[in-house]
Design a protein around this motif. Structure first.
Motif, PDB file in Angstrom:
ATOM      1  N   GLN A  96       0.812  -1.210   0.000  1.00  9.86           N
ATOM      2  CA  GLN A  96       0.000   0.000   0.000  1.00  9.86           C
ATOM      3  C   GLN A  96       0.850   1.266   0.000  1.00  9.86           C
ATOM      4  O   GLN A  96       0.553   2.226  -0.710  1.00  9.86           O
ATOM      5  CB  GLN A  96      -0.934  -0.002   1.218  1.00  9.86           C
ATOM      6  CG  GLN A  96      -1.986  -1.093   1.188  1.00  9.86           C
ATOM      7  CD  GLN A  96      -2.958  -0.913   0.031  1.00  9.86           C
ATOM      8  OE1 GLN A  96      -3.554   0.141  -0.132  1.00  9.86           O
ATOM      9  NE2 GLN A  96      -3.105  -1.948  -0.776  1.00  9.86           N
ATOM     10  N   GLN A  97       1.922   1.276   0.770  1.00 10.22           N
ATOM     11  CA  GLN A  97       2.801   2.446   0.767  1.00 10.22           C
ATOM     12  C   GLN A  97       3.487   2.603  -0.586  1.00 10.22           C
ATOM     13  O   GLN A  97       3.650   3.718  -1.096  1.00 10.22           O
ATOM     14  CB  GLN A  97       3.846   2.330   1.875  1.00 10.22           C
ATOM     15  CG  GLN A  97       3.278   2.486   3.264  1.00 10.22           C
ATOM     16  CD  GLN A  97       4.354   2.575   4.322  1.00 10.22           C
ATOM     17  OE1 GLN A  97       5.125   3.529   4.372  1.00 10.22           O
ATOM     18  NE2 GLN A  97       4.421   1.576   5.184  1.00 10.22           N
ATOM     19  N   GLY A  98       3.878   1.472  -1.169  1.00  9.91           N
ATOM     20  CA  GLY A  98       4.517   1.526  -2.480  1.00  9.91           C
ATOM     21  C   GLY A  98       3.576   2.052  -3.548  1.00  9.91           C
ATOM     22  O   GLY A  98       3.957   2.876  -4.386  1.00  9.91           O
ATOM     23  N   ALA A  99       2.337   1.569  -3.532  1.00  9.02           N
ATOM     24  CA  ALA A  99       1.355   2.017  -4.517  1.00  9.02           C
ATOM     25  C   ALA A  99       1.094   3.515  -4.387  1.00  9.02           C
ATOM     26  O   ALA A  99       1.005   4.240  -5.389  1.00  9.02           O
ATOM     27  CB  ALA A  99       0.058   1.230  -4.354  1.00  9.02           C
ATOM     28  N   ALA A 100       0.977   3.992  -3.151  1.00  5.75           N
ATOM     29  CA  ALA A 100       0.737   5.419  -2.919  1.00  5.75           C
ATOM     30  C   ALA A 100       1.939   6.248  -3.376  1.00  5.75           C
ATOM     31  O   ALA A 100       1.779   7.329  -3.968  1.00  5.75           O
ATOM     32  CB  ALA A 100       0.461   5.666  -1.438  1.00  5.75           C
ATOM     33  N   GLY A 114       4.924   2.246 -12.380  1.00  2.00           N
ATOM     34  CA  GLY A 114       4.079   1.059 -12.279  1.00  2.00           C
ATOM     35  C   GLY A 114       3.540   0.936 -10.866  1.00  2.00           C
ATOM     36  O   GLY A 114       3.328   1.930 -10.173  1.00  2.00           O
ATOM     37  N   THR A 115       3.354  -0.293 -10.409  1.00  2.00           N
ATOM     38  CA  THR A 115       2.906  -0.552  -9.040  1.00  2.00           C
ATOM     39  C   THR A 115       3.936  -1.440  -8.374  1.00  2.00           C
ATOM     40  O   THR A 115       4.074  -2.612  -8.739  1.00  2.00           O
ATOM     41  CB  THR A 115       1.525  -1.225  -9.022  1.00  2.00           C
ATOM     42  OG1 THR A 115       0.583  -0.384  -9.711  1.00  2.00           O
ATOM     43  CG2 THR A 115       1.050  -1.437  -7.592  1.00  2.00           C
ATOM     44  N   LEU A 116       4.654  -0.900  -7.408  1.00  2.00           N
ATOM     45  CA  LEU A 116       5.769  -1.607  -6.792  1.00  2.00           C
ATOM     46  C   LEU A 116       5.680  -1.531  -5.274  1.00  2.00           C
ATOM     47  O   LEU A 116       5.012  -0.655  -4.721  1.00  2.00           O
ATOM     48  CB  LEU A 116       7.094  -0.971  -7.242  1.00  2.00           C
ATOM     49  CG  LEU A 116       7.377  -0.932  -8.746  1.00  2.00           C
ATOM     50  CD1 LEU A 116       8.562  -0.019  -9.034  1.00  2.00           C
ATOM     51  CD2 LEU A 116       7.630  -2.339  -9.272  1.00  2.00           C
TER      52      LEU A 116
END
Length: 213
Positions: A96-100, A114-116
């Motif tokens: 979740q922190q990575g996506a944000a 991207g989403t990492l």
């Protein structure tokens, strides 16, 4: 390194950057609830282990691996980072922190990530922005420790001055660990903070809680 690079990294890792870091305690809430962590001395031992032998060290290693990885290999680094999450909440935390982080960096700087997971995202973004790896790894670890100290200040409770004194005391260890993580090959990755992993698992079913992890 340019001043712009330094200021950008400082912004990314500041408490005000919208990754929601304040909502996660990395299992610390359960350790405090169960009495395993009662004061500043216990917190120092807990964070020292996390930085040197647990999530702090591995996150810095994943950040470093993402920094030097070819674009088509980032997903392999990210998959390994996800595999190292020892519980559902630890995976939630890094995912979740990575996506944000990725969403905000794309919206503000136009950098496609991207989403990492969080450390992989920071490492990849730092590489794309020509921010020195040594600075990114050490500042990431510093932010990691600062966030957990902030959580402990609210939960134990501890004084703000005590918390800041501990963060300053941990600074040399943070630098040593960041330097080590940058040179760590993927065949030597490990994490052995079992008490923290168990606390994170127990937090999933804790009846009353303030933090998401």
């Amino acid at each position: 390194m340019t001043t712009d690079a330094l200021l950008t990294l400082t912004q990314w890792l500041s408490p005000g950057f919208p990754v929601g870091a304040f909502a996660y305690s990395h299992g610390l809430e359960t350790a405090i609830e169960t009495g395993a962590l009662r004061g500043i001395h216990d917190l120092e031992l807990w964070l020292t282990d996390l930085i040197c032998e647990g999530g702090g060290q591995t996150d810095a290693a994943f950040l470093s691996a993402a920094y030097v990885a070819e674009p088509d290999a980032i997903h392999l680094v990210d998959a390994t980072a996800r595999a190292f999450a020892a519980s559902a909440e630890r995976l939630l935390e890094t995912d979740q922190q990575g996506a944000a982080f990725c969403r905000t960096v794309e919206a503000v700087w136009g950098t496609q990530l991207g989403t990492l997971t969080y450390p992989v995202a920071v490492g990849h973004a730092a590489s794309k922005s020509n921010i020195p790896l040594a600075l990114a790894a050490s500042m990431y670890l510093h932010a990691f420790a600062a966030n957990l100290i902030s959580a402990a200040v609210r939960l134990v409770p501890l004084g703000q001055t005590e918390g800041q004194a501990l963060l300053a005391k941990l600074a040399p260890l943070i630098q040593i660990t960041a330097d080590k993580a940058m040179k760590m090959p993927d065949t030597e990755l490990y994490s052995q903070c079992f008490a923290a992993d168990i606390a994170a698992m127990q937090h999933e079913v804790q009846y009353s809680k303030v933090f998401r992890t």
